[in-house]
Design a protein around this motif. Sequence first.
Motif, short mmCIF file in Angstrom:
data_model
loop_
_atom_site.label_atom_id
_atom_site.label_comp_id
_atom_site.label_asym_id
_atom_site.label_seq_id
_atom_site.Cartn_x
_atom_site.Cartn_y
_atom_site.Cartn_z
N TYR A 22 0.85 -1.20 0.00
CA TYR A 22 0.00 0.00 0.00
C TYR A 22 0.88 1.25 0.00
O TYR A 22 0.61 2.20 -0.73
CB TYR A 22 -0.92 0.02 1.22
N ALA A 23 1.93 1.26 0.84
CA ALA A 23 2.84 2.41 0.90
C ALA A 23 3.53 2.60 -0.45
O ALA A 23 3.62 3.71 -0.97
CB ALA A 23 3.86 2.23 2.02
N ASN A 24 4.01 1.51 -1.03
CA ASN A 24 4.71 1.57 -2.31
C ASN A 24 3.79 2.11 -3.40
O ASN A 24 4.23 2.90 -4.25
CB ASN A 24 5.24 0.18 -2.68
N ALA A 25 2.53 1.72 -3.39
CA ALA A 25 1.57 2.20 -4.39
C ALA A 25 1.37 3.71 -4.30
O ALA A 25 0.99 4.36 -5.28
CB ALA A 25 0.23 1.49 -4.22
N GLU A 26 1.67 4.29 -3.13
CA GLU A 26 1.55 5.73 -2.93
C GLU A 26 2.88 6.45 -3.11
O GLU A 26 3.02 7.62 -2.78
CB GLU A 26 0.97 6.03 -1.54
N GLY A 27 3.90 5.72 -3.59
CA GLY A 27 5.21 6.31 -3.82
C GLY A 27 6.06 6.45 -2.58
O GLY A 27 6.99 7.24 -2.54
N MET A 28 5.74 5.67 -1.55
CA MET A 28 6.47 5.72 -0.29
C MET A 28 7.31 4.47 -0.09
O MET A 28 7.05 3.44 -0.71
CB MET A 28 5.49 5.84 0.89
N ASP A 29 8.28 4.58 0.80
CA ASP A 29 9.09 3.42 1.17
C ASP A 29 8.27 2.50 2.07
O ASP A 29 7.24 2.90 2.63
CB ASP A 29 10.34 3.86 1.94
N ALA A 30 8.77 1.28 2.23
CA ALA A 30 8.15 0.33 3.15
C ALA A 30 8.20 0.91 4.56
O ALA A 30 9.11 1.67 4.91
CB ALA A 30 8.90 -1.00 3.11
N ILE A 31 7.22 0.56 5.37
CA ILE A 31 7.24 1.02 6.76
C ILE A 31 8.32 0.24 7.50
O ILE A 31 8.57 -0.93 7.20
CB ILE A 31 5.86 0.89 7.44
N PRO A 32 8.99 0.87 8.47
CA PRO A 32 10.12 0.21 9.13
C PRO A 32 9.73 -0.97 10.00
O PRO A 32 10.51 -1.91 10.15
CB PRO A 32 10.76 1.32 9.96
#
Length: 144
Positions: A22-32
């Motif tokens: 979900y994060a990747n689909a929004e252009g974000m890195d994986a959550i830590p």
Amino acid sequence: MAGELFHLRDPRPEEKAVLDAYANAEGMDAIPSLEGVRVAANEDDEVVGFMRLAISDEDIAFVNPIITHETWRGFGVGRALMEEALERYGELRLVSRGGSIPFYQALGFEAIPWEDIEMTMVDDCDHCDMRKECGPLPMGKKLG
């Protein structure tokens, strides 16, 4: 749970890959990690959105990030996650992408100075290649 569109709960370890997607689909890195994460799950108990809170040394909760799956936007998932966190912590701060500002304003969030944002979040924005297109805005809300 019968009749509810979704419910909020803690994530399960095996769901981290879904949250990262979900994060990747929004252009974000994986959550830590799953620390500070709450999820919204549909009636089949599948994750439809999530929020991760990072707590500062001053005990201020920072939203980083909140994401609702695109097919679930408009059903109150993000609002429910935000309201639950605000009730729990009494104050939330975040950096909104420009396109999300109306969502946060509808929840009563207001612009705050960059100095009120956790440095790691400021650094993320300062070093982001998409900062100009994103139009980030620091925002916050306190109960009461």
